[in-house]
Design an enzyme around this catalytic site. Structure first.
Site, PDB file in Angstrom:
ATOM      1  N   HIS A   1       0.824  -1.212   0.000  1.00  0.00           N
ATOM      2  CA  HIS A   1       0.000   0.000   0.000  1.00  0.00           C
ATOM      3  C   HIS A   1       0.858   1.262   0.000  1.00  0.00           C
ATOM      4  CE1 HIS A   1      -3.944  -1.795   0.506  1.00  0.00           C
ATOM      5  NE2 HIS A   1      -3.534  -2.504   1.545  1.00  0.00           N
TER       6      HIS A   1
ATOM      7  N   CYS B   1      -0.743   1.375  -5.638  1.00  0.00           N
ATOM      8  CA  CYS B   1      -1.879   2.124  -6.176  1.00  0.00           C
ATOM      9  C   CYS B   1      -1.537   3.604  -6.356  1.00  0.00           C
ATOM     10  CB  CYS B   1      -3.088   2.015  -5.244  1.00  0.00           C
ATOM     11  SG  CYS B   1      -3.754   0.352  -5.097  1.00  0.00           S
TER      12      CYS B   1
END
Length: 277
Positions: free
Chosen positions: A147, A209
């Site tokens: 992440h 991301c």
């Protein structure tokens, strides 16, 4: 008047705690990652040459067994990929850690775990199991993912600060594999062709991301194997500052200034009272 001062002080302290809380979480997360990396390094020392060779050989067999397997986006669940049953047992040095990832230019040193389960990529880097183990070798293309932008952990938050030519390092047992960034690209989640292996080349791609907080696309930072030169690593200039520490220092400074101001004000008030009397 005293009640008003007390309320003002409490509100200020509450604001300081509120602002400091996420940064304290990041510091705690960094501490946990440091402990995990140290745990890996300590346990890896107990592997002699024969033990290391045995694990690397198992990883090589695994890597051959997944040749041609389609790579799926790690943030889209339910890929349905069939993986050999012994995946989690290969190179499992310390509590699911197979190695460590070091990116000096963004001041990052993270444990590499098996798989990309949510519980894994909230505390370190996950290895996409349909890609080769990060042991190097021509025709290999390992994908590591985690992440960015989590309130409680830094992880790949600063990955977008990397540039072509930057180096990162994979630590496997007593070996260091160096990779130089040769491609940086932003793609949609279904564009996984950029993660395919290239014959006679050794690649590792770092995937996360993007944009920050929106997460509609994927940032791919690909590195190609290069010679590991410790002197080069020592000379790398960091592109980031430890923001959480800076913020904590600023907040602490503000608190000290406020307390100092109140003390000075109180001393002056007493002096004035003494003069009047």
């Amino acid at each position: 008047m005293k009640i008003r001062k007390l309320i003002t002080t409490l509100l200020f302290l509450g604001g300081v705690i509120l602002l400091a809380y996420p940064n304290v979480n990041v510091l705690l997360s960094n501490h946990d990652q440091t402990i995990a990396v140290k745990k890996y390094n300590d346990k890896a020392l107990h592997y002699d040459k024969a033990m290391v060779k045995k694990e690397i050989d198992k990883a090589k067999v695994y890597n051959k067994s997944i040749l041609g397997t389609e790579v799926h986006d790690p943030f889209v669940p339910g890929s349905g990929v069939v993986i050999p049953d012994n995946y989690n047992d290969i190179m499992n040095v310390a509590s699911g850690i197979m190695g460590t990832l070091e990116i000096p230019c963004i001041d990052l040193n993270l444990p590499i775990y098996h798989g990309v389960a949510e519980k894994v990529i909230r505390k370190g880097v996950g290895h996409l199991r349909e890609t080769p183990f990060p042991i190097g070798g021509k025709g290999n293309h390992t994908v590591l993912s985690t992440h960015r932008g989590l309130p409680e952990a830094k992880l790949f938050t600063d990955l977008d600060k990397m540039e072509i030519g930057d180096e990162f390092y994979i630590h496997i047992y007593n070996q260091v594999l160096a990779y130089k960034v040769d491609k940086i690209i932003v793609v949609k989640p279904n564009k996984t062709e950029y993660l395919k292996p290239i014959a006679d080349e050794d690649h590792v791609t770092l995937l996360t991301c993007t944009p920050y907080g929106i997460n509609s696309h994927r940032l791919l930072v690909r590195g190609i194997r290069t010679k590991y030169i410790p002197k080069h690593k020592a000379m790398i200039t960091k592109k980031t500052w430890p923001k959480e520490i800076i913020i904590l220092l600023v907040l602490t400074g503000a608190l000290v200034l406020m307390i100092g101001y109140k003390i000075v004000k109180k001393v002056r008030s007493r002096k004035n009272e003494t003069k009047i009397s």
